[in-house]
Design an enzyme around this catalytic site. Sequence first.
Site, short mmCIF file in Angstrom:
data_model
loop_
_atom_site.label_atom_id
_atom_site.label_comp_id
_atom_site.label_asym_id
_atom_site.label_seq_id
_atom_site.Cartn_x
_atom_site.Cartn_y
_atom_site.Cartn_z
N LYS A 155 0.84 -1.20 0.00
CA LYS A 155 0.00 0.00 0.00
C LYS A 155 0.87 1.25 0.00
O LYS A 155 1.54 1.54 0.98
CB LYS A 155 -0.90 0.05 1.23
N THR A 210 5.37 7.39 14.21
CA THR A 210 5.42 6.55 15.41
C THR A 210 4.00 6.27 15.91
O THR A 210 3.68 5.14 16.31
CB THR A 210 6.27 7.25 16.49
N GLU A 230 9.54 1.10 10.85
CA GLU A 230 10.53 2.16 10.60
C GLU A 230 9.79 3.47 10.85
O GLU A 230 8.93 3.85 10.06
CB GLU A 230 11.05 2.12 9.16
P1 NAP Z 1 1.55 7.91 8.55
O1 NAP Z 1 0.27 8.62 8.75
O2 NAP Z 1 2.10 7.12 9.65
O3 NAP Z 1 1.37 7.03 7.24
C1 NAP Z 1 2.30 6.09 6.76
C2 NAP Z 1 1.56 5.03 5.98
O4 NAP Z 1 0.64 4.35 6.84
C3 NAP Z 1 0.72 5.58 4.84
O5 NAP Z 1 0.70 4.67 3.78
C4 NAP Z 1 -0.65 5.67 5.48
O6 NAP Z 1 -1.68 5.68 4.56
C5 NAP Z 1 -0.67 4.42 6.32
N1 NAP Z 1 -1.63 4.43 7.40
C6 NAP Z 1 -2.23 5.51 7.98
N2 NAP Z 1 -3.07 5.10 8.96
C7 NAP Z 1 -3.02 3.74 8.99
C8 NAP Z 1 -3.66 2.75 9.78
N3 NAP Z 1 -4.50 3.06 10.75
N4 NAP Z 1 -3.35 1.44 9.55
C9 NAP Z 1 -2.47 1.10 8.60
N5 NAP Z 1 -1.84 2.01 7.81
C10 NAP Z 1 -2.10 3.32 8.02
O7 NAP Z 1 2.67 8.89 8.14
P2 NAP Z 1 2.52 10.13 7.18
O8 NAP Z 1 1.17 10.76 7.31
O9 NAP Z 1 2.93 9.67 5.86
O10 NAP Z 1 3.58 11.08 7.81
C11 NAP Z 1 3.34 11.60 9.11
C12 NAP Z 1 4.61 11.61 9.91
O11 NAP Z 1 5.20 10.30 9.94
C13 NAP Z 1 5.69 12.48 9.37
O12 NAP Z 1 5.51 13.82 9.65
C14 NAP Z 1 6.90 11.85 10.02
O13 NAP Z 1 6.98 12.27 11.36
C15 NAP Z 1 6.60 10.39 10.03
N6 NAP Z 1 7.18 9.69 8.89
C16 NAP Z 1 8.27 8.90 9.07
C17 NAP Z 1 8.82 8.23 8.00
C18 NAP Z 1 9.99 7.34 8.11
O14 NAP Z 1 10.58 7.04 7.09
N7 NAP Z 1 10.34 6.82 9.26
C19 NAP Z 1 8.26 8.37 6.75
C20 NAP Z 1 7.15 9.16 6.59
C21 NAP Z 1 6.61 9.79 7.67
P3 NAP Z 1 -2.23 7.07 3.96
O15 NAP Z 1 -1.12 7.76 3.29
O16 NAP Z 1 -3.23 6.62 2.99
O17 NAP Z 1 -2.77 7.81 5.12
#
Ligand code: NAP
Length: 453
Positions: A155, A210, A230
């Site tokens: 996904k 996180t 990660e």
């Molecule tokens: P996120 O909300 O954690 O989303 C990451 C992935 O998980 C996306 O594909 C998201 O889908 C999916 N997801 C969201 N809710 C879920 C759920 N309940 N169950 C399963 N999957 C779910 O992260 P983000 O919105 O992309 O970024 C937010 C923050 O995450 C950033 O500001 C940063 O702090 C952190 N981040 C860290 C990394 C890293 O490499 N460690 C990478 C990106 C972001 P959707 O996109 O469809 O919501």
Amino acid sequence: MSDSATLINPATGRAIREVPRADVDEVDEAIARAVVAQRAWAAGAPLERADALRRFARVVEDNVEELAQLEVLNSGHPIESARWEASHVAQVLNFYAGAPERLSGQQIPVGGGLDVTFHEPYGVVGIIVPWNFPMSIASWGFAPALAAGNAVVLKPAELTPLTAIRLGELAVEAGLPEGLFAVVTGSGSVVGQRFVTHPDVRKVVFTGSTEVGVSVAAGCAQTLKPVTLELGGKSANIVFDDADLELAAASAPGAVFDNAGQDCCARSRILVQRSVYDRFLELLEPAVRDWRVGDPSLESTQMGPLISASHRSSVASFVEGTNVAFRGTAPDGDGFWFAPTVVLAERGDRIAQEEVFGPVVAVLPFDDEADGIRLANDTIYGLAGSIWTENLGRAVRVARAVKSGVLSVNSHSSVRYWTPFGGMKASGLGRELGPDAAEHFTETKNVYFAADA
Ligand code: NAP
Ligand code: MG
């Protein structure tokens, strides 16, 4: 398909195209096809899987430019970075194409027979990818998972699915069996959540925040599903007074502003020994002002826009009320631009503790080696970090004392596909990449054969 999402070019703010949002039934269909495809894939000879992955790598290599252009359009990555990311996918595939014939078990001495172990694939692996490095992070999951004999349902983030969709097509073009590597677009709460709850998805790899990572792990615990996480970071770039200050200052902007700071490994805290603090800032300022922010389609561009309007608001909210030392430049007008920003911070400030995920760096002074280590470890995170010193003993001591999964001394490297990558503390669980990643997509089976009939 029941629904669709509109993609936006972050450099212009304009709509690109519509992408379907799968519902639960569609996710279940993809998983059911993956279950069938996986059985045949795992039953084949190791060489067949190796050859198929090498073909996939070659097809990706042949399409690097197209994949890179898609990433420029969808994610605003500078073209040179996007080309690197697309080539990296091919390299990751080539590296793990060497795994199928090397997943050896053990033969363990026993009385009365023979005891051997097998690395059995889990079956179907669910991979949930964020928007910051859409294709490279996807490949860290799917390449070793496939090499180990699993099927993959992937996904992409809703904001950035285009390169993942294309990789799914290229896999089929390369001759991977239909359904073995399925890219399912849609929301995290529907598609990602279904990977967590579906009984036939036997392992989940999650990269992202996180907060969501913790909920994914809690969901996986309900079905005793292993999970690799990660997550975020607040990595330290630690500059000692015996460092090559010119080099440390010249390289610091790249270490935090690359990908507009939307990098879990971003060195978003610069910790500088007090005796060289003023001199370091003098050297840092021109390096930040020279950082080239602009049109991501230009080869001279070092940094593009942020991913979305709402993410830009979130980044801006971190800077409000802080002590800004100096800033770089960014274009005006449409697109989600944000100028590189250097903030002078105190321990305990929000900007020194929380992940911004944008081009904002907090600079803090420290007194001596022990204080530098204490400050480096003073966040909930532990993903990456850099140590600048010309003193070998100090480099060894500090590298062992900083609680992070990936450190570099006198450089800022984090990701090499052949070395392990991942975080400690709130930055994650488990490791990706490196020599053992394919094995992480297997579970060990022990078989005893009685020979004394
Ligand atoms: P996120 O909300 O954690 O989303 C990451 C992935 O998980 C996306 O594909 C998201 O889908 C999916 N997801 C969201 N809710 C879920 C759920 N309940 N169950 C399963 N999957 C779910 O992260 P983000 O919105 O992309 O970024 C937010 C923050 O995450 C950033 O500001 C940063 O702090 C952190 N981040 C860290 C990394 C890293 O490499 N460690 C990478 C990106 C972001 P959707 O996109 O469809 O919501
Ligand atoms: Mg989110």
